[in-house]
Design an enzyme around this catalytic site. Structure first.
Site, mmCIF file in Angstrom:
data_model
loop_
_atom_site.group_PDB
_atom_site.id
_atom_site.type_symbol
_atom_site.label_atom_id
_atom_site.label_comp_id
_atom_site.label_asym_id
_atom_site.label_seq_id
_atom_site.Cartn_x
_atom_site.Cartn_y
_atom_site.Cartn_z
ATOM 1 N N PHE A 15 -11.869 -7.924 13.335
ATOM 2 C CA PHE A 15 -10.823 -8.052 12.325
ATOM 3 C C PHE A 15 -10.260 -6.994 11.609
ATOM 4 C CE2 PHE A 15 -8.997 -10.159 8.544
ATOM 5 C CZ PHE A 15 -8.047 -10.430 9.111
ATOM 6 N N GLN A 16 -9.029 -6.649 11.212
ATOM 7 C CA GLN A 16 -8.575 -5.730 10.524
ATOM 8 C C GLN A 16 -9.123 -4.250 10.828
ATOM 9 O OE1 GLN A 16 -8.423 -7.020 6.381
ATOM 10 N NE2 GLN A 16 -6.335 -7.774 6.795
ATOM 11 N N MET A 61 24.184 9.563 3.178
ATOM 12 C CA MET A 61 24.020 10.889 3.904
ATOM 13 C C MET A 61 24.192 10.738 5.488
ATOM 14 S SD MET A 61 23.629 14.061 3.520
ATOM 15 C CE MET A 61 22.739 14.522 1.879
ATOM 16 N N LYS A 116 -17.628 -1.201 5.486
ATOM 17 C CA LYS A 116 -18.009 -2.142 4.368
ATOM 18 C C LYS A 116 -19.773 -2.026 3.922
ATOM 19 C CE LYS A 116 -17.021 -6.887 2.979
ATOM 20 N NZ LYS A 116 -16.404 -8.166 3.359
ATOM 21 N N GLU A 124 0.739 -1.210 0.006
ATOM 22 C CA GLU A 124 -0.046 0.112 0.023
ATOM 23 C C GLU A 124 0.941 1.256 -0.025
ATOM 24 O OE1 GLU A 124 -0.593 -2.582 1.960
ATOM 25 O OE2 GLU A 124 -2.606 -3.420 1.614
#
Lengths: 567, 163
Positions: free
Chosen positions: A104-105, A471, A154, A42
């Site tokens: 969940f999630q 760096m 959802k 993602e």
């Protein structure tokens, strides 16, 4: 939702499916108007949308699932937020009845993203969906742009819900009305100051790029004949090869740009936010200058540096109006003073602060970038990751056009370069797009090589591989008596073989004599992604450098330039 | 310096969070904050008391204005205004102290709302300085609980903060 995205003119949806967005993915399956790009992580989706947005000026659109889908997207959202890039990020959420149940999630996506978005929404009622999407696009793209997150449970996207849809043509928000135009009185005051300058300096940032105001800036700078510098985010807004351009300013800016900042008597800041990497020590900043600041965001004005004449407004419209004022007046800057000022600047330029020692045996990173510039005729889209390679790209690849230089300036996100380059390539399939990166940054989003294969994106990866987090190592050398604490990268992969395993072309280049031919060969392969692993000098440092706590006049030059300065 | 900033916010979930977030993220102080819906149910009014130099206050108001849910705001301390805060304070009141506590309460024009065997609950309304003064006057050992509403404020005369 898909009908809305189509009506809004969305071309690409960068996303990754999961439980909470399955209804939406089913709708995606049934249409062809909005092209969905399946990423591999993602974070990659947000950076790709971001690259697309930076190159085109259109908003980038992302779709991810709830929970880890949303948290993985956060780095990309924060990256866009720091650089004011318009993104609309749609995140799935658990059904409304499960919110707050540790389902969940489930994560509190609106809560997690709140500090790093321009605004965010949770849509709990399908009747609000179309108007909320419209608001999100409006907020993301207007005023000072930025990312907007829409969290959608959802059940709100359940296919059994059927409601009439109409594309909302307009959106009215009483609490949100960005400034459309600058204050004419302030502009007159600014112009008075600008025309009376003896040692003027124009300093411009990403705001000029975002407002597509390069043309206006060119007219403004040329009609005055004033020296012009760009920030890291502003490169390309003023042509990098123009004789009035004195290079980038700031921590790794040019000696001449920084010296001119220190000695100027009028500073004209345009679409820039006086960031700490630009300003250095605030107490030592432009000690002789009266400051004019044009910016669309009132909160940018006098945030770090107190300014004398602020103008709040879109830089394009303000510059157009000021250009008209310059045209209408007979007053011109003091030519004699300006000539003397330019003579001083030319003296500083003669130090040639970007010089480096060429080698026959070891590839110098600067040399690769110079060759990249030659072979692409200065006309490629260049994305970068974060670190030494980013600074060298900014120094050694002068950009003549805006939206060609694409990097994570504000947040400094390693892993940005590759997906951003892919986003650019989606927007411009035939353009030359190169990602300048290092062996540290590239592995942070390397999984997107798989996406690049799937969609046949011929991005050219220029990996400046010095086996160090360069760096970090440079700072350790300068500030920690060379104690190289965890900046050496052991056990690196064979990058060429790795790229080949993803189905791309891989090259390893170890000798300076092979640099040019490798680049030529790579860019000749117009339909292939080529990963060029340049094994470069591990000890090379980025110069000049304004160390922390120092002012613009206290730059540390490379050894060879130091000698010259004394001579 | 102390400033009282009044804000009209969209009465949306999370609007309060956005304001609170801003203060913690940018390291601004909040002395007190009170918020409730107004006669228009779509709008909440918040009163925020904060402190800092003029530069800091300027940044605070600019940053608050930038929040998409903020409809309008004003720094009411810039001109004539009325400020009120309410305190409910539970104090120990026994023996001779019981009469003394009542006297102090009267001097501050407080009201005793509840009389317990050994305690009083006193209601006190005034600007924050008056409430601070009451707390300073009462012996620390006698204070059992303090509940303060945080300040509310409103500009005098024709100065209005409306949508």
């Amino acid at each position: 939702m898909l009908q809305f995205l189509k009506d809004e003119g969305v071309e690409f949806l960068f996303g990754y499916p999961g439980g909470a967005v399955l209804h939406i993915y089913d709708a995606i399956y049934k249409q062809d108007d909005v092209k969905h790009i399946l990423v591999r992580h993602e974070q990659g989706a947000t950076h790709m949308a971001d690259g697309y947005a930076r190159a085109t000026g259109k908003p980038g659109v992302v779709l991810v699932t709830s929970g880890p889908g949303a948290t993985n997207a956060v780095t990309g959202i924060a990256t866009a937020h720091m650089d004011s890039i318009p993104l609309v990020v749609i995140t799935g959420q658990v059904p409304t009845h499960a919110i707050g149940m540790d389902a969940f999630q489930e994560v509190d996506c609106v809560g997690i993203t709140r500090p790093c978005v321009k605004h965010n929404y949770l849509v709990k009622d399908v009747h609000d969906l179309a108007i909320t999407l419209k608001k999100a696009f409006h907020v993301a793209t207007s005023g000072r742009p930025g990312p907007v997150v829409i969290d959608i449970p959802k059940d709100v996207t359940h296919p059994d819900i059927k409601i009439p849809y109409e594309y909302p043509q307009e959106v009215r928000m009483r609490s949100y009305s960005p400034v459309q135009k600058g204050h004419t009185g302030q502009m007159k005051k600014a112009l008075e100051l600008i025309l009376s300058a003896e040692r003027p300096m124009i300093y411009t940032g990403g705001g000029v790029v975002l407002d597509d105001a390069s043309e206006e800036l060119r007219t403004f700078a040329r009609s005055l004949g004033y020296p012009t510098t760009n920030t890291l985010m502003g490169l390309g807004a003023f042509p990098g090869t123009d004789s009035q351009f004195v290079g980038m300013l700031g921590m790794h800016g040019t000696y001449e740009a920084n010296m001119a900042m220190h000695h100027c008597d009028v500073l004209i800041g345009i679409g820039a936010r006086f960031d700490d990497r630009v300003v250095g020590d605030v107490k030592k900043f432009c000690p002789h200058a009266k400051i004019v600041h044009i910016d669309i965001d009132p909160s940018s004005i006098s945030k770090t540096v107190k300014v004398d004449v602020p103008i709040v407004g879109p830089v394009g419209s303000v510059l157009r109006e000021m250009n008209a004022m310059i045209n209408a007046t007979n007053r011109r800057p003091d030519a004699q003073a300006l000539e003397a000022w330019w003579n001083r600047i030319r003296e500083w330029q003669s130090i040639d602060c970007l010089r480096y020692e060429q080698s026959d045996t070891c590839i110098k990173p600067q040399f690769v970038l110079q060759k990249l510039y030659e072979i692409t005729e200065g006309d490629a889209f260049i994305t970068s990751d974060v670190g030494q390679h980013q600074m060298w790209a900014a120094q050694f690849y002068p950009f003549d056009k805006p939206r060609r230089w694409i990097n994570s300036g504000g947040l400094g996100t390693m892993g940005f370069g590759l997906p951003a380059a892919m986003g650019v390539q989606f927007a411009y399939p035939d353009a030359k797009v190169a990602c300048v990166t290092g062996e540290g940054s590239i592995v942070m989003c390397i999984q997107e090589l798989s996406t690049a294969k799937q969609y046949g994106l011929p991005v050219k990866v220029v990996n400046l591989n010095n086996r160090y987090l360069g760096m970090v190592r440079q700072w350790q050398e300068f500030m920690y008596e060379s104690r190289e604490s965890h900046s050496y990268l052991d056990s690196l992969p064979d990058f060429a073989a790795l790229a080949e395993s993803f189905g791309h072309v891989g090259m390893t280049i170890e000798s300076p004599g092979d640099v040019e031919s490798a680049l030529e060969e790579a860019f000749a392969m117009e339909d292939r992604l080529v990963f060029m692993d340049f094994i470069t000098d591990p000890t090379e440092n980025v110069f000049p450098m304004m160390m922390q706590g120092k002012g613009h006049h206290e730059m540390l030059l490379s050894e060879m330039c130091r000698d010259r300065e004394l001579a | 310096m102390r400033h009282i900033i009044s804000l009209l916010l969209e009465n949306e979930p999370g609007a309060l969070c956005r304001v609170a977030n801003l203060f913690s993220a940018r390291g601004f102080n909040i002395e007190s904050l009170s918020v409730a819906a107004t006669e228009d149910p779509s709008v909440s009014r918040m009163t925020l008391v904060t402190g800092g130099s003029d530069d800091v206050i300027e940044q605070i108001t600019k940053q608050l204005n930038k929040l998409v849910d903020v409809v309008r705001l004003t720094d009411i301390t810039e001109s004539a205004h009325v400020e009120r805060e309410m305190m409910l304070i539970k104090v120990r009141a026994t023996g001779e102290g019981r009469e003394e506590m009542k006297r102090v309460c009267d001097i501050f024009r407080g009201r005793i709302l509840d009389v317990g065997e050994t305690t009083y609950i006193i209601e006190l309304i005034g600007d924050s300085a008056k409430i601070d003064a009451f707390i300073d006057t009462v012996d620390d050992r006698l204070i059992l609980e303090v509940v303060r509403s945080g300040s509310m404020g409103i500009g005098r005369g024709d100065r209005m903060l409306r949508v």
